[in-house]
Design a protein around this motif. Structure first.
Motif, PDB file in Angstrom:
ATOM      1  N   ARG A   1     -11.305  -4.771  -0.208  1.00  0.00           N
ATOM      2  CA  ARG A   1     -11.379  -3.876   0.938  1.00  0.00           C
ATOM      3  C   ARG A   1     -12.422  -4.334   1.928  1.00  0.00           C
ATOM      4  O   ARG A   1     -13.502  -4.762   1.542  1.00  0.00           O
ATOM      5  CB  ARG A   1     -11.745  -2.462   0.499  1.00  0.00           C
TER       6      ARG A   1
ATOM      7  N   GLN B   1       0.842  -1.199   0.000  1.00  0.00           N
ATOM      8  CA  GLN B   1       0.000   0.000   0.000  1.00  0.00           C
ATOM      9  C   GLN B   1       0.878   1.250   0.000  1.00  0.00           C
ATOM     10  O   GLN B   1       2.067   1.160   0.334  1.00  0.00           O
ATOM     11  CB  GLN B   1      -0.839   0.062   1.283  1.00  0.00           C
TER      12      GLN B   1
ATOM     13  N   GLU C   1       0.823   3.223   2.230  1.00  0.00           N
ATOM     14  CA  GLU C   1       1.257   3.283   3.622  1.00  0.00           C
ATOM     15  C   GLU C   1       2.453   2.374   3.907  1.00  0.00           C
ATOM     16  O   GLU C   1       3.276   2.681   4.764  1.00  0.00           O
ATOM     17  CB  GLU C   1       0.116   2.854   4.551  1.00  0.00           C
TER      18      GLU C   1
HETATM   19 MG    MG Z   1      -5.839   2.357   1.277  1.00  0.00          MG
END
Ligand code: MG
Ligand code: ATP
Length: 653
Positions: free
Chosen positions: A520, A419, A421
């Motif tokens: 998700r 990701q 992140e």
């Molecule tokens: Mg995301």
């Protein structure tokens, strides 16, 4: 290659269910089982070794400081210059004449840039930014097409310790303005325009408009690319060639702390409003560099690597810029779209530069599937030996198609889960070690600890589904959300406690302990009390010979809680036979998964709403399916897609 797109490729799967690593690759693989063993025994020692692949001006005191979770510090006290690691050290090692980028413009213009040339350009740009008053820690917005100046700008920032914030050239003035404001940028680097789908597309007007909405930007540096007319604000705007070209190519680089901020990158906005993710220097470069070398089995002197992402996406940051350059690799960088001027453009580029490693998103693979394998036939793509996938779960059918038609039936496919992140690869096969399974990202890479857990945070049994978490900090992890430590803690580190990272993705564990990403958590559907993954229903649809691409959402349903609504794009040669097709596809999903997963509605569409990084934005489809106003569309590629889909949608529910 007689694949016409009318048969499923499951017959290609060996009886064992897995594709063993090619013997030749395994025999000389960069990563072996020993690396997994070493990392399992001494994770921090493993990452220290990986950091040792870089040049440090001052050695670190401690590999990891995790005394204040979730705020990590990696390689504390260590100092390095990221740009020097990406450029100068290769020149100093006598590799200045090695090509860093074979750059290909969409109209057909090309530039080969050596490491020596890149070094000069980066130094000039660093001097130019300094002359504009940019200092370490200042933020610089980069809003450029896929041209070499994008890379040069990023590295120039890194060199002087400024924090870059790259925004997709396709984003609207509003999207640019909100990011410039959030990041507090004081300089914007842009161009008159770039080429997309065969035509120049203006960029400078968007900057002009954005800057009427935000203050604090003192300088706009403009690269001349398309020669389009531009408005000019005297005192603020300067041409790149006027300012940068005249600068000295000498620049003494200063070393920065390992935790010095390197860049801010906003997430794709697939599930929510984008978040400004902050990455820092030493740990980020360590993991990006190691994974680029490991996951792709990079052989620096013989491979030609092509990450076909936009540089403005985290994939571009990590695997067009920082990974390949830190490894001294030769890369291809392509400005344009795959169908310009013809559908074989990528394969022409692969042939021309003898690309051996290709890294792309499942959405592009499915587009190629839709067009059909005949598009590859005129070109020699036999140099390809490793094929990467990133951005979404890759449907098994698309994985098999990629391996067979792009990889000549012999290349290794590496599906990489990570990701914005995480900064770098986290879950992926290692090409010389892992026996690969179509559709699964498989196992955490050496040095990374991932788990799939239930609501309470307990590891699930094989065969069950749950939530993907990361149970140990990792070098390339985000350090915070820009400007909001609170939101950082709350979004990622509160669900299961301050030392467990909640990724937001659902996942399944198979009997071998391999991980299958299910999409998700926000997208999981609940039909009559059954939790159903969008990914599984989509993959079932895509495994039908008529379907190239599918997006599935759960829409409120008076009887079942949620009903499954599917949007499908057909393969090139498939006919839309209306109700017959819908019935056939429903039956197919029933057979593949079960009656509960059979869609309530199936709509054939020409396009799906996608982020600029190629991810399907299911939340917008859900808005349409539930007759709601659309949510944040700032990262959508093409908003007219939503009008077309909305028009198709019967006003039900
Ligand atoms: Mg995301
Ligand atoms: P936002 O967080 O704003 O909704 P985003 O999550 O789409 O945006 P990115 O950081 O670009 O922004 O995407 C990361 C996500 O992409 C992962 O959380 C995962 O859902 C998906 N993803 C990336 N690679 C893979 C992969 N190989 N397999 C499955 N999913 C993947």
């Amino acid at each position: 290659m007689s694949e016409t797109g009318t048969q499923s490729l499951t017959d290609d799967i060996p009886a064992s269910g897995v594709f063993d690593p090619p013997a030749e690759l395994a025999a000389q693989a960069n990563v072996t089982q020993a690396d997994y063993d070493r990392a399992a025994e001494d994770r921090l020692g493993f990452w220290a070794d990986a950091a040792g692949r870089l040049d440090w001006t001052k050695p670190w005191d401690e590999v990891l400081d995790w005394t204040n979770p979730p705020f990590a510090k990696w390689f504390t006290g260590g100092e390095l210059n990221v740009a020097v690691n990406c450029v100068d050290r290769h020149v100093d090692a006598g590799r200045g004449e090695t090509v860093a980028y074979h750059w290909v413009g969409e109209p057909g213009d090309t530039r080969d840039i050596t490491y020596a040339q890149l070094k000069d350009e980066v130094c000039r740009a660093a001097n130019a930014l300094t002359s504009l008053g940019v200092q370490a820690g200042d933020r610089v917005a980069i809003y450029l097409p896929m041209i070499p100046e994008a890379v040069v700008s990023m590295l120039a920032c890194a060199r002087i310790g400024a924090v870059h914030m790259v925004v997709f050239g396709g984003f609207s003035p509003d999207a640019l303005a909100s990011r410039v404001e959030d990041a507090g940028a004081k300089v914007v680097i842009t161009a008159d325009g770039g080429y997309r789908r065969g035509a120049p597309s203006a960029l400078k007007p968007a900057v002009d408009e954005a800057l009427t909405k935000v203050s604090g930007v003192d300088h706009v540096l403009v690269v001349k690319r398309t020669e389009q007319d531009v408005d000019w604000t005297e005192g603020r705007d300067q041409w790149w060639h006027d300012l940068v070209d005249g600068q000295s190519a000498e620049h003494e680089a200063q070393a920065f702390d390992a935790e010095h901020p390197l860049y801010i990158m906003y997430t794709s906005g697939t599930t929510a409003k984008p978040k400004g993710i902050l990455h820092t220097s030493g740990g980020y470069l360590t993991q990006v560099s190691w994974t680029h070398w490991a996951t792709f089995d990079l052989k620096r002197d013989t491979d030609v690597f092509w990450c076909a992402a936009d540089v403005a996406w985290v994939t571009g940051h990590s695997y067009i810029v920082y990974g390949p350059l830190s490894n001294g690799a030769t890369s291809v960088m392509y400005e344009g779209t795959p169908e310009t001027p013809h559908r074989g453009r990528w394969w022409e580029i692969v042939q021309q530069y003898k690309v051996s490693i290709l890294y792309a998103a499942p959405t592009v693979v499915r587009t190629f599937m839709k067009w059909g394998a005949q598009e590859l036939e005129p070109f020699d793509t036999s140099t390809l030996r490793v094929l990467g996938s990133v951005g979404e779960p890759i449907n098994p059918e698309a994985w098999l198609w990629y391996r067979k038609n792009v990889g000549g039936g012999t290349a290794t496919v590496v599906d990489t889960w990570w990701q914005t992140e995480t900064g770098a690869h986290m879950i992926a096969p290692m090409p010389g070690v892992t026996a690969t399974k179509p559709g699964s990202a498989q196992r955490a890479i050496p040095g990374i600890s991932a788990a799939v857990v239930d609501e309470e945070g307990k590891p699930i049994e094989p065969g069950a589904t749950g939530y993907l978490v990361l149970t140990e900090p990792w070098p390339a992890m985000l350090r915070t959300i820009w400007g909001s430590d609170e939101r950082y803690v709350e979004t990622y580190w509160s669900r299961y406690g301050k030392d467990v990272y909640f990724a937001g993705d659902g996942a399944k564990l198979d009997e071998d302990g391999d991980i299958w990403l299910l999409g998700r958590v926000d997208d999981v559907m609940n039909v009559s009390g059954h939790r159903i993954s969008t990914t599984e229903v989509e993959s079932a649809l895509v495994s039908h010979p008529t379907v190239a691409e599918a997006a599935v959402v759960g829409a409120t349903d008076p009887t079942t809680g949620q009903g499954i609504v599917a949007f499908v794009i057909l393969r090139g040669d498939a006919q839309d036979s209306g109700e017959d097709l819908v019935t056939t596809l429903r039956q197919h999903v029933r057979k593949e998964i079960g009656p509960i997963a059979s869609p309530r509605q199936i709509m054939v569409v020409a396009e799906l709403p996608k982020t600029r990084s190629g991810k399907i934005m299911r939340r917008l489809l859900r808005d349409v399916a539930e007759n709601r106003e659309l949510g944040d569309v700032s990262t959508l590629t093409d908003s007219s897609v939503m009008d077309l889909i909305g028009a198709k949608m019967p006003a039900s529910s």
